[in-house]
Every structure is written in structure tokens, then in C-alpha cells.
Design a protein around this motif. Structure first.
Motif, PDB file in Angstrom:
ATOM      1  N   ARG A 106       0.847  -1.204   0.000  1.00 15.11           N
ATOM      2  CA  ARG A 106       0.000   0.000   0.000  1.00 15.11           C
ATOM      3  C   ARG A 106       0.881   1.253   0.000  1.00 15.11           C
ATOM      4  N   GLU A 110       0.815   4.149  -2.811  1.00 12.53           N
ATOM      5  CA  GLU A 110       0.589   5.558  -2.472  1.00 12.53           C
ATOM      6  C   GLU A 110       1.695   6.446  -3.024  1.00 12.53           C
ATOM      7  N   ASP A 126      -7.331   7.446  -1.786  1.00 14.84           N
ATOM      8  CA  ASP A 126      -7.868   6.078  -1.886  1.00 14.84           C
ATOM      9  C   ASP A 126      -8.246   5.738  -3.323  1.00 14.84           C
ATOM     10  N   VAL A 129      -5.079   5.309  -5.388  1.00 18.58           N
ATOM     11  CA  VAL A 129      -4.423   4.024  -5.095  1.00 18.58           C
ATOM     12  C   VAL A 129      -5.138   2.887  -5.821  1.00 18.58           C
ATOM     13  N   VAL A 145      -3.755  -4.113  -0.829  1.00 18.13           N
ATOM     14  CA  VAL A 145      -4.560  -2.903  -0.550  1.00 18.13           C
ATOM     15  C   VAL A 145      -5.261  -3.027   0.767  1.00 18.13           C
TER      16      VAL A 145
END
Length: 145
Positions: A106, A110, A126, A129, A145
Motif C-alpha cells: 500500500r 501511495e 484512496d 491508489v 490494498v
């Protein structure tokens, strides 16, 4: 942002940073739009020289005006290029649905989304991503995720 004055044509091209030359594919594309090839190469190379060491591919939109002058709009590198750079892998999987080549965290998603944010159609991190995770999946990576 597109230029304020009206343009006669526009085209998109992706080139290695700081490596535009009059040879194909650049020359023929510029020639058909009547753009001064040497001026384009000089301007592109000058404005992307700082990214040359990273070996990034830079997409650019070229707006051509009636007097054959032009204006360049630089975009962020493709998400797949940024993902490969982040993970240090040479290429994605040839069969992404069956052959997974690794995972991406994650935090890494990002970081890539942050770099790509100006060109993404996302309102928050969000959503950005999720877009980058989709690209990673298509490259044969398993996003965490």
C-alpha cells in the motif's frame, strides 16, 4: 492545461526524457504537423534533462498554432513505468492473470499515486491508489490494498 489561443492541431508522443532526436518516430510525427523538428527536440530535451538520469518515459502533448509555432504540455510518466521503477523490476508479467511476479505494498502504491496524481481522475488518495493497483494487477503484481 491547453493553451489560451486557438491551435490548429495537437498530438501526443511519449519519449525518453532528454533523448528526443529528429530520427523516427519523432521526425515523421512532427513533419506531418509542420513543426520545426530541431526546435521541438531542443525544447523537449531542455525541459526533461533533470529526469534523464532516471530513464523515465515522458508523455507530452504538443499544440501546434497557425504560424507553426508550438507549445508543449508535459504529463507524468505512465503508471507502469513508475511501478517498475519503484519495485526495481525490468518488466511486467507476460501472462498477468496466471503468472504473478510479485507484490506491491500500500505504501508503494501511495508513492506512485502521489507522483501520478496531477494526471489521475481521482478526488482523493484512496481512489488514486485503486487506479494504480489496477495497473499493477495488469502487470502481474498482487497489490496489498
Amino acid at each position: 492545461m491547453p493553451p489560451k489561443k486557438p491551435f490548429t492541431s495537437k498530438f501526443k508522443i511519449q519519449l525518453k526524457a532528454g533523448a528526443a532526436t529528429p530520427a523516427p518516430p519523432v521526425g515523421p510525427v512532427l513533419g506531418q504537423h509542420g513543426v520545426n523538428i530541431q526546435a521541438f527536440c531542443s525544447e523537449f530535451n531542455d525541459k526533461t534533462a533533470d529526469k534523464k538520469a532516471e530513464g523515465l518515459t515522458i508523455p507530452v502533448v504538443c499544440y501546434v498554432f497557425e504560424d507553426k509555432s508550438f507549445e508543449l504540455e508535459f504529463k507524468t510518466p505512465p503508471a507502469s513505468v513508475l511501478i517498475k521503477k519503484e519495485l526495481g523490476i525490468p518488466k511486467g508479467s507476460g501472462k498477468p492473470n496466471t503468472e504473478k511476479i510479485g507484490t506491491i505494498s500500500r505504501a508503494q502504491l501511495e508513492k506512485v499515486a502521489e507522483q501520478k496524481m496531477p494526471d489521475l481522475n481521482a478526488n482523493d488518495m484512496d481512489a488514486a491508489v485503486k487506479i494504480i493497483a489496477g495497473t499493477a494487477r495488469q502487470m502481474g503484481l498482487q497489490p496489498e490494498v
